[in-house]
Enzyme design. Sequence first.
Site, PDB file in Angstrom:
ATOM      1  N   PRO A 130       0.820  -1.216   0.000  1.00 13.31           N
ATOM      2  CA  PRO A 130       0.000   0.000   0.000  1.00 13.31           C
ATOM      3  C   PRO A 130       0.849   1.259   0.000  1.00 13.31           C
ATOM      4  CG  PRO A 130      -0.236  -1.222   2.088  1.00 13.31           C
ATOM      5  CD  PRO A 130       0.700  -1.998   1.233  1.00 13.31           C
ATOM      6  N   ASP A 131       0.330   2.335  -0.585  1.00 21.12           N
ATOM      7  CA  ASP A 131       1.045   3.614  -0.514  1.00 21.12           C
ATOM      8  C   ASP A 131       0.704   4.282   0.812  1.00 21.12           C
ATOM      9  OD1 ASP A 131      -1.504   4.568  -0.846  1.00 21.12           O
ATOM     10  OD2 ASP A 131      -1.134   5.635  -2.698  1.00 21.12           O
ATOM     11  N   PHE A 132       1.057   5.549   0.955  1.00 26.75           N
ATOM     12  CA  PHE A 132       0.742   6.263   2.188  1.00 26.75           C
ATOM     13  C   PHE A 132      -0.672   6.813   2.194  1.00 26.75           C
ATOM     14  CE2 PHE A 132       5.042   7.834   4.058  1.00 26.75           C
ATOM     15  CZ  PHE A 132       5.185   6.593   4.664  1.00 26.75           C
ATOM     16  N   ASP A 163      11.105  -0.183  -0.504  1.00 26.71           N
ATOM     17  CA  ASP A 163      10.805  -1.607  -0.629  1.00 26.71           C
ATOM     18  C   ASP A 163      11.869  -2.387  -1.403  1.00 26.71           C
ATOM     19  OD1 ASP A 163      10.292  -0.876  -3.324  1.00 26.71           O
ATOM     20  OD2 ASP A 163       8.167  -0.596  -2.917  1.00 26.71           O
ATOM     21  N   HIS A 187      15.071   7.896   0.286  1.00 30.87           N
ATOM     22  CA  HIS A 187      14.638   7.713   1.673  1.00 30.87           C
ATOM     23  C   HIS A 187      15.234   6.464   2.304  1.00 30.87           C
ATOM     24  CE1 HIS A 187      10.940  10.534   0.999  1.00 30.87           C
ATOM     25  NE2 HIS A 187      12.098  11.150   0.924  1.00 30.87           N
TER      26      HIS A 187
HETATM   27  P1  CNA Z   1       2.023   8.749  -1.180  1.00 31.17           P
HETATM   28  O1  CNA Z   1       2.020  10.041  -0.475  1.00 31.17           O
HETATM   29  O2  CNA Z   1       1.238   7.643  -0.580  1.00 31.17           O
HETATM   30  O3  CNA Z   1       1.471   9.021  -2.655  1.00 31.17           O
HETATM   31  C1  CNA Z   1       1.272   7.971  -3.563  1.00 31.17           C
HETATM   32  C2  CNA Z   1       0.702   8.562  -4.842  1.00 31.17           C
HETATM   33  O4  CNA Z   1       0.619   7.533  -5.783  1.00 31.17           O
HETATM   34  C3  CNA Z   1      -0.694   9.154  -4.669  1.00 31.17           C
HETATM   35  O5  CNA Z   1      -0.793  10.355  -5.395  1.00 31.17           O
HETATM   36  C4  CNA Z   1      -1.605   8.092  -5.263  1.00 31.17           C
HETATM   37  O6  CNA Z   1      -2.770   8.618  -5.837  1.00 31.17           O
HETATM   38  C5  CNA Z   1      -0.705   7.507  -6.310  1.00 31.17           C
HETATM   39  N1  CNA Z   1      -1.008   6.111  -6.599  1.00 31.17           N
HETATM   40  C6  CNA Z   1      -1.041   5.078  -5.743  1.00 31.17           C
HETATM   41  N2  CNA Z   1      -1.320   3.935  -6.384  1.00 31.17           N
HETATM   42  C7  CNA Z   1      -1.481   4.276  -7.692  1.00 31.17           C
HETATM   43  C8  CNA Z   1      -1.799   3.544  -8.859  1.00 31.17           C
HETATM   44  N3  CNA Z   1      -2.002   2.226  -8.827  1.00 31.17           N
HETATM   45  N4  CNA Z   1      -1.909   4.208 -10.012  1.00 31.17           N
HETATM   46  C9  CNA Z   1      -1.711   5.546 -10.088  1.00 31.17           C
HETATM   47  N5  CNA Z   1      -1.407   6.289  -9.009  1.00 31.17           N
HETATM   48  C10 CNA Z   1      -1.292   5.661  -7.825  1.00 31.17           C
HETATM   49  O7  CNA Z   1       3.488   8.234  -1.418  1.00 31.17           O
HETATM   50  P2  CNA Z   1       4.787   9.065  -1.815  1.00 31.17           P
HETATM   51  O8  CNA Z   1       5.716   8.105  -2.397  1.00 31.17           O
HETATM   52  O9  CNA Z   1       4.473  10.296  -2.567  1.00 31.17           O
HETATM   53  O10 CNA Z   1       5.277   9.533  -0.377  1.00 31.17           O
HETATM   54  C11 CNA Z   1       6.554   9.404  -0.028  1.00 31.17           C
HETATM   55  C12 CNA Z   1       6.727   8.429   1.127  1.00 31.17           C
HETATM   56  C13 CNA Z   1       5.955   7.189   0.978  1.00 31.17           C
HETATM   57  C14 CNA Z   1       8.146   7.991   1.159  1.00 31.17           C
HETATM   58  O11 CNA Z   1       8.745   8.473   2.286  1.00 31.17           O
HETATM   59  C15 CNA Z   1       8.138   6.465   1.164  1.00 31.17           C
HETATM   60  O12 CNA Z   1       9.129   5.969   1.995  1.00 31.17           O
HETATM   61  C16 CNA Z   1       6.793   6.110   1.632  1.00 31.17           C
HETATM   62  N6  CNA Z   1       6.252   4.807   1.279  1.00 31.17           N
HETATM   63  C17 CNA Z   1       6.964   3.918   0.544  1.00 31.17           C
HETATM   64  C18 CNA Z   1       6.407   2.694   0.224  1.00 31.17           C
HETATM   65  C19 CNA Z   1       7.221   1.726  -0.574  1.00 31.17           C
HETATM   66  O13 CNA Z   1       8.424   1.700  -0.446  1.00 31.17           O
HETATM   67  N7  CNA Z   1       6.574   0.928  -1.414  1.00 31.17           N
HETATM   68  C20 CNA Z   1       5.113   2.386   0.622  1.00 31.17           C
HETATM   69  C21 CNA Z   1       4.410   3.335   1.361  1.00 31.17           C
HETATM   70  C22 CNA Z   1       4.985   4.536   1.687  1.00 31.17           C
END
Ligand code: CNA
Length: 479
Positions: free
Chosen positions: A190-192, A266, A283
């Site tokens: 999941p994203d944030f 990740d 990060h």
């Molecule tokens: P965020 O703030 O959660 O933003 C994610 C963005 O991606 C949002 O605008 C969503 O609408 C968009 N999004 C998510 N899924 C999809 C999809 N399938 N299709 C199109 N758009 C999509 O995350 P950011 O990366 O901007 O924030 C930075 C943080 C999140 C960093 O410090 C990371 O360490 C942290 N993070 C990382 C992970 C990982 O490593 N996979 C997971 C969760 C959070």
Amino acid sequence: MRTLLSGKRYGNFMVFACKKITGWCSYSLMTRSAIHELSKLLASSERTEGSMSKAKPSKERRPVPLTLSRVTRSSSAQARQGDPTVPQDASAGPQMAPNQGAPRGRQADSALAQDLSLMSMSEQEATLPRHRTPPGMKSSRSPPRLASKPIRTAVPRGTLNSVARLLKLGRCRNVLVVAGAGISTASGIPDFRTPGTGLYANLQRYHTPFPEAIFNIDFFSNDPRPFFSLAKELYPGRHRPNYVHYFIRMLHQKGLLLRMYTQNIDGLEQMCGIPEEKLVEAHGSFASASCHLCYTPFPAEEAKKFIMTDRVPLCTFCQGTVKPDIVFFGEDLPQSYFQHIKDFPKADLLIIMGTSLQIEPFASLVNTVRSTVPRLLLNRDPVGPFQRVPLRRGDYMELGDLLDSVRKLAQILGWHQDICDLIQDEEQKAGGALSASGWGLTLAEVKHPGGGASGRSGDESSDDSEADSKSTESSAPSS
Ligand code: CNA
């Protein structure tokens, strides 16, 4: 501001207060709202000399020569309280290079304060809804001629085709990719911020006082368990890269990738084969670990064993809690991040994918390419400078599911089959441990690249995404 200075949780502001007094060269990784607060803090400190006297330096991550800039991560009070009414749109200033030898003391501080307030103002102005003057009243802001124009002048003209055309014509050979959590959601992480599924929406079980506390170093110091329980989910090994990661690797294989800047922790970029020198993990990552107090290194595998079995790894030197070298709010960014100073002016195409552009200074990177350089946003929503109306000339945005957009782009470029082959090879190497869907593909697509549900055999470069109503490109300069 007085409260901010005295509160323990506002450590990042103390760093800047300390900077004011000692003339350190330091920067902080912050949410955009924190930058907004900071610019106010610095502006007020210009007026009231000595008002920072309560400030004390925050701990340094590692001994850093005075000429090095520090980039740490912190969260603002507004972000912590999750107040959606608070403006989130201030920008950080451009980052300084290591050993850049920036001027110190009052002059540097004033310049920084000025930069920050200017950037914050311009960002706010840019995102302000235009033409709000009630009918019959004279607007002092915008000429009446503009008021009669439609708000969004861009006409959908096939964003992906336009960008693909540039790539095919060889106009873009130094592509920068700036990515966030959205590129890994297809891998099951999941994203944030996505409502409902985002990590911030599901943090209740970690009993944190506010969502971002999970990456707050002070909070971690008091109670590392919430972060460790999240780390268990994010540790590399449980997830596989998906089609989006392999698209970026394909950019590299085609000799087009200048660098990928990722906020993700990740490790999927490395896992899909993007070489280390082409990757900036801004990060941090789980690849190394150290004591969060004295920074003595700790074997990463050992730390993982502890965390996976719900035990707390302790430093052999000071008994402080060991944590993987993920950059928390209030901690330094890796030195590799500073490559952006050379990379961004060199870029001839910027692709921004799956990020909300809410964490500074990373978010401001996208504003540091040359003004003529095309920028493509692939995301679910418009973010950062792509919220401006109209878009800057050369800005393109394709809204919707990232996997769909990237697949479409790959098809237009004629790369889809290559990517599917690559995925199949990698899956075989990995022992086919995951189902095809774990790669962001249907089984049919992996087995018959180009001929799956959305694959297109023999006609990858057809132009049917011209009609995609979610595609938007700038049709006029923004100013
Ligand atoms: P965020 O703030 O959660 O933003 C994610 C963005 O991606 C949002 O605008 C969503 O609408 C968009 N999004 C998510 N899924 C999809 C999809 N399938 N299709 C199109 N758009 C999509 O995350 P950011 O990366 O901007 O924030 C930075 C943080 C999140 C960093 O410090 C990371 O360490 C942290 N993070 C990382 C992970 C990982 O490593 N996979 C997971 C969760 C959070």
